[in-house]
Design a protein around this motif. Structure first.
Motif: not given
Length: 199
Positions: A107-108, A168-171, A173-177
């Motif tokens: 994750t990010k 993932s481009s998100k942290t 605790d954020e939805p996977h992207c």
């Protein structure tokens, strides 16, 4: 180019880049990668209208300057060695060393340190290259980079590319992207001279 990477026996075994188009000794700063959503795009350099699946950038700074932050403000401050990635059936075994760290950086905001890692293990058999003076490919795109682009790509597998595309481009605790197409579009030469040494 034959002495591009050398592990120094002093200064805490720093990895050094020297020779070829470089005026002095450059120290390893970091390694990062660019890739695309599909195998026909992802590299930031294009060769004869061909874009590769990805590209590794091994970033160094000129040791005559006091530190990396100082070096990026100088026209000769940074050298980036670029290795193109081509999808094929017989992947270079050494690429696994980098991809093993993927589980630590899903994750990010995550980083994966490499202990006792010698980047020269990623080099293709053919060490010939192109070189030119240009900029970073990420903002603010400082014009301080001597680019060294190895002509021969290294082979990666489809599974290995999918490992990169699963990040993932998100942290956490954020939805996977999915992190895809993290490459800069092709830029104009702007009168830059691309050279290759006599081999």
């Amino acid at each position: 180019m034959s002495e591009l990477f050398q592990r120094s026996k002093w200064k805490k075994r720093k990895i050094l880049l020297r020779g070829g188009p470089l005026p002095g000794i450059y120290r390893l700063r970091q390694l990062h990668m660019h890739w695309g959503a599909t195998d026909d795009k992802g590299s930031e350099h294009v060769v004869d209208a061909t874009r590769y699946a990805g590209e590794i950038h091994i970033v160094h700074w000129y040791s005559k300057y006091s530190n990396y932050a100082d070096a990026v403000r100088k026209p000769d401050g940074v050298a980036i060695l670029a290795i193109l990635l081509q999808v094929g059936k017989n992947p270079k075994p050494e690429i696994k060393r980098i991809l093993e760290g993927i589980n630590a950086i899903k994750t990010k905001g995550k980083e994966a340190p490499f202990q006792n890692f010698d980047p020269s293990i990623l080099f293709p058999a053919n060490r010939s290259y192109w070189t030119y003076h240009g900029s970073f490919t990420t903002p603010p795109c400082e014009e301080c980079v001597t680019w060294i682009v190895l002509k021969e790509p290294i082979i990666v597998s489809e599974d290995q590319m999918e490992s990169l595309r699963s990040l993932s481009s998100k942290t956490a605790d954020e939805p996977h992207c999915p992190l895809l197409d993290n490459w800069r579009p092709l830029q104009s030469l702007n009168s830059r001279m691309v050279r290759t040494p006599c081999q």
